[in-house]
Design a protein around this motif. Structure first.
Motif, PDB file in Angstrom:
ATOM      1  N   THR A 175      68.428  60.979  52.348  1.00 50.99           N
ATOM      2  CA  THR A 175      69.074  59.685  52.538  1.00 50.99           C
ATOM      3  C   THR A 175      70.170  59.732  53.585  1.00 50.99           C
TER       4      THR A 175
ATOM      5  N   GLY B 150      73.391  49.641  57.870  1.00 53.66           N
ATOM      6  CA  GLY B 150      73.578  48.860  56.659  1.00 53.66           C
ATOM      7  C   GLY B 150      75.057  48.685  56.354  1.00 53.66           C
TER       8      GLY B 150
ATOM      9  N   ALA C  29      70.752  46.467  55.380  1.00 53.65           N
ATOM     10  CA  ALA C  29      70.897  47.146  54.098  1.00 53.65           C
ATOM     11  C   ALA C  29      69.722  46.835  53.175  1.00 53.65           C
ATOM     12  N   ALA C  30      69.327  45.559  53.121  1.00 55.70           N
ATOM     13  CA  ALA C  30      68.207  45.175  52.255  1.00 55.70           C
ATOM     14  C   ALA C  30      66.909  45.821  52.722  1.00 55.70           C
TER      15      ALA C  30
ATOM     16  N   GLY D 216      66.657  48.583  54.456  1.00 60.68           N
ATOM     17  CA  GLY D 216      66.760  50.015  54.180  1.00 60.68           C
ATOM     18  C   GLY D 216      66.446  50.344  52.744  1.00 60.68           C
ATOM     19  N   LYS D 217      66.889  49.501  51.812  1.00 55.37           N
ATOM     20  CA  LYS D 217      66.562  49.732  50.402  1.00 55.37           C
ATOM     21  C   LYS D 217      65.064  49.606  50.169  1.00 55.37           C
TER      22      LYS D 217
ATOM     23  N   VAL E 257      63.439  52.846  51.314  1.00 55.02           N
ATOM     24  CA  VAL E 257      63.635  53.932  50.350  1.00 55.02           C
ATOM     25  C   VAL E 257      62.739  53.741  49.131  1.00 55.02           C
ATOM     26  N   ASP E 258      62.644  52.513  48.634  1.00 62.66           N
ATOM     27  CA  ASP E 258      61.788  52.237  47.481  1.00 62.66           C
ATOM     28  C   ASP E 258      60.323  52.542  47.800  1.00 62.66           C
TER      29      ASP E 258
ATOM     30  N   THR F 196      63.787  56.104  56.983  1.00 63.70           N
ATOM     31  CA  THR F 196      65.026  56.662  56.464  1.00 63.70           C
ATOM     32  C   THR F 196      65.069  58.121  56.873  1.00 63.70           C
TER      33      THR F 196
ATOM     34  N   GLU G 214      58.298  46.708  50.585  1.00 64.64           N
ATOM     35  CA  GLU G 214      58.048  45.703  49.554  1.00 64.64           C
ATOM     36  C   GLU G 214      56.543  45.427  49.492  1.00 64.64           C
TER      37      GLU G 214
END
Length: 700
Positions: free
Chosen positions: A401, A415, A423-424, A426-427, A430-431, A651, A660
């Protein structure tokens, strides 16, 4: 009474078996490991061998019996080739249905063409580029070469029968040789013309390739002459030819005109090996008669059949495991050879008679141990591969990370509260990297993936009108101009979303992009070199005319053949070629922004599988990509702003195939339209963080 089948007839030319081994090893190594870069010339070697052996057999039959039986010839070809081919095609289709079912319709069609040995025309019609890697590759693509051979053999035996009959009263072989020579010369004349005008079709074309098989056929007419060559000369010739083949595999890249004249080097080299070994069982290069090479040469047909489907299917499931193609294909080749290929090639026609079946089983007895050993090895290798693949398909990867501070080329940390979209996103990245199963995607992998909503804006020739690819009010006070190659075309939807609801509201967006034509000051090789040069010159004029407040340049970081000689420049040369154009237009624009393309990775159409883990589609940013970005940073200076786009996709240089429910790229490098629009707010924040839109209004 039928003769008892012989499964152990002695091989007269062990050096030919060794040459087959060299050819197939080059092909397999190039496919699996991409080295040697010209390993595909092994196919050209096979063509020469096949032409020589088949014509030699036909001429020997004519000398022995005074005639050539076409029925017997074609029946031998069917028994020699079809059983193993049918098994491989069936097994491959089963694997595709099980592991990559979304590719089943295409694979089923390719299998049908392969089964009737017309695969080369199938791929030529689809304009398949053998040397390109920008989409899913058919697991049956290697059948093109077998198709060329069999189509050649539909003509040559008939030609020999006809010409030998015409010349029966005088010099039958002279008539046959002369006629065949005319055909070889005609093919050699056609080859360079089509290799330049239509290289995709030329690669798979039987008329274009016929001269390669024809060279082998012509050699067969001179065996009596070759046999009288001094032993030392034959050995020297064979060694020279072997070295020539290996040098060809290292030096030929496929970037120039292929198959002619580039294929002439391996063809002539293979001919030298064949001529050099005619004198006797101990003539020619001794290394080609070595046991291991002869053993591989014996199974070369089965090895060639099995390796490519294994490579494609394993790569679709787990790209990191493609090296397993080698042990698996070798094991399958030996089993296939002992259990299918050899027995079927000598099986008596009267197999319905009990006595003939008994004799056939007795003849197979010496092979049972070889089959048992090969089967045990195959089972062991398969078990290991399946266990590794199964583990990998359910295992989440360890995700770094925080990039290493010591690595100047590492992806930047982004982010924060002032950049919520980054930031959103990037999350979501990662997910996606942590996921052990595929989500319900908005657009599943397949031919329906949309790469850009504006493909007309990537047309090179004729280029679209200025109005077609200009968006927004023509009287807008500010303007952004996007230039570059196909990677820029696939960014258009992102900038249009920024125009619709965000950063570029009220701006005019002008695009001047073209597929396969990067905006760099360097000569491009290839079929579209002239068109691309004209397009870039017009683009420079257009920039001067528009005087955009922001000029965005995006080009692929892949190795594109430039400099006019078919070679790819290094990172420094690429960056310098970009910078020269930046300097040329600097006075006509407010700011120049160099936005890096998405890091190249896997095609989701290759690695996606129903029920599989998305970890199979995860990629790492390559060192070559990072080198090009670093080179751009080194030359940009005060003339341009370099924007690293990795935070939109990765990342710490680890990149998923989806975020998503949206697939990121439609192939190896081009964004889907959906992801371009999804990532647009984050792109806007990334550009704003580099002060791209501060003081950009051109004073004119």
């Amino acid at each position: 009474m039928s003769q008892r089948p012989r499964l152990h007839a002695p091989t007269k030319r062990l050096d030919i078996q060794g040459l087959r081994a060299v050819a197939v090893v080059l092909v397999v190594a190039e496919h699996v490991f991409a080295q040697p870069i010209g390993g595909f010339v092994g196919v050209d070697v096979f063509f020469v061998i096949s032409g020589f052996l088949i014509t030699s057999l036909l001429l020997a039959e004519h000398s022995r019996t005074g005639r050539i039986s076409l029925t017997a010839f074609y029946w031998r070809r069917v028994r020699r080739l079809m059983p193993a081919a049918v098994v491989v095609i069936a097994a491959t289709l089963a694997a595709v249905l099980l592991l990559v079912p979304q590719r089943a319709p295409q694979s089923l069609a390719d299998a049908g063409w392969s089964l009737v040995f017309l695969a080369n025309w199938r791929f030529a019609d689809q304009q398949t580029d053998y040397f390109a890697a920008d989409g899913p590759v058919s697991p049956f693509q290697h059948f093109w070469s077998l198709s060329v051979e069999e189509q050649f053999y539909l003509v040559v035996p008939v030609l020999l029968v006809t010409t030998l009959a015409i010349g029966r009263r005088s010099s039958p072989r002279v008539v046959a040789l002369s006629t065949l020579s005319v055909g070889v010369v005609a093919s050699a004349v056609l080859a360079p013309i089509q290799s330049t005008a239509d290289p995709e079709t030329a690669y798979f074309s039987t008329p274009v390739r016929a001269w390669e098989l024809g060279v082998g056929s012509l050699l067969a007419f001179g065996t009596a002459i070759w046999g009288r060559l001094p032993a030392w000369f034959g050995t020297s010739l064979s060694w020279t030819g072997l070295v020539g083949i290996l040098v060809s595999a290292v030096c030929i890249t496929g970037q120039g005109a292929f198959p002619f004249p580039a294929a002439a080097a391996p063809v002539i080299s293979a001919a030298m090996v064949l001529v050099g070994g005619v004198r006797g069982p101990t003539s020619g290069a001794a290394v080609l008669r070595a046991g291991p090479l002869v053993s591989i040469g014996n199974v070369s047909y089965s090895l060639y059949l099995w390796h490519f489907p294994l490579f494609i299917v394993i790569g679709a499931v787990d790209p990191s495991a493609v090296w397993w193609t080698v042990p698996l294909s070798i094991a399958l080749a030996y089993v296939s050879y002992h259990l299918i290929e050899r027995p079927c090639s000598v099986a008596p026609l009267a197999m319905w008679h009990r006595r003939e079946r008994a004799r056939f089983r007795e003849a197979l007895r010496p092979q049972r141990r070889s089959v048992q050993v090969s089967a045990i090895g195959l089972a062991a290798v398969t078990a290991v591969v399946l266990s590794l693949v199964a583990t990998d398909r359910v295992r989440p990867i360890d995700i770094p990370t925080v990039p290493l501070a010591a690595d100047a080329t590492a992806a930047p940390t982004v982010g924060g509260e002032d950049r919520p979209a980054l930031a959103a996103l990037g999350k979501g990245i990662v997910d996606a990297l942590s996921a052990t199963s595929w989500p319900e995607l908005d657009d599943g992998p397949g031919a329906n993936l949309v790469g850009t909503q504006h493909p007309e804006c990537g047309r090179l020739s004729p280029a679209p009108s200025a109005e077609t690819c200009t968006f927004g009010s023509p009287t807008a006070e500010r303007s952004l101009m996007l230039v570059g190659d196909s990677t820029a075309v696939h960014w258009i939807d992102a900038y249009l979303r920024l125009q619709d609801d965000g950063l570029l509201a009220g701006w005019r967006i002008v695009t001047r992009t073209a597929f396969g034509c990067p905006f760099i000051d360097a000569s491009l090789g290839g079929q579209d070199a002239t068109e691309c040069a004209s397009f870039r010159a017009d683009t420079l004029d257009r920039i001067t005319e528009v005087e955009p407040d922001v000029l965005v340049i995006t080009n692929t970081f892949a190795d594109t053949g430039v400099d006019g000689d078919g070679t790819a420049p290094g990172a420094a040369e690429w960056a310098a070629a970009t910078q020269r154009y930046v300097v040329d237009v600097r006075e006509s624009v407010g700011k120049v922004v160099l936005v890096s393309p998405p890091p190249a990775g896997q095609s989701v159409q290759n690695c996606y599988s129903v029920g599989g883990s998305p970890s199979a589609c995860i990629t790492e940013t390559s060192s070559a990509w990072r080198s090009r970005l670093a080179a751009l940073n080194a030359v940009a200076g005060d003339d341009a702003t370099v924007v690293d786009s990795r935070p939109l996709f990765c990342t710490a240089d680890t990149c998923p195939a989806f975020v998503e429910r949206t697939i990121v790229k439609k192939d190896f490098v081009h964004l889907t339209s959906a992801y371009a629009r999804k990532s647009a707010p984050a792109l806007g924040e990334l550009l704003r963080s580099r002060s791209v839109f501060e003081d950009t209004l051109v004073g004119h």
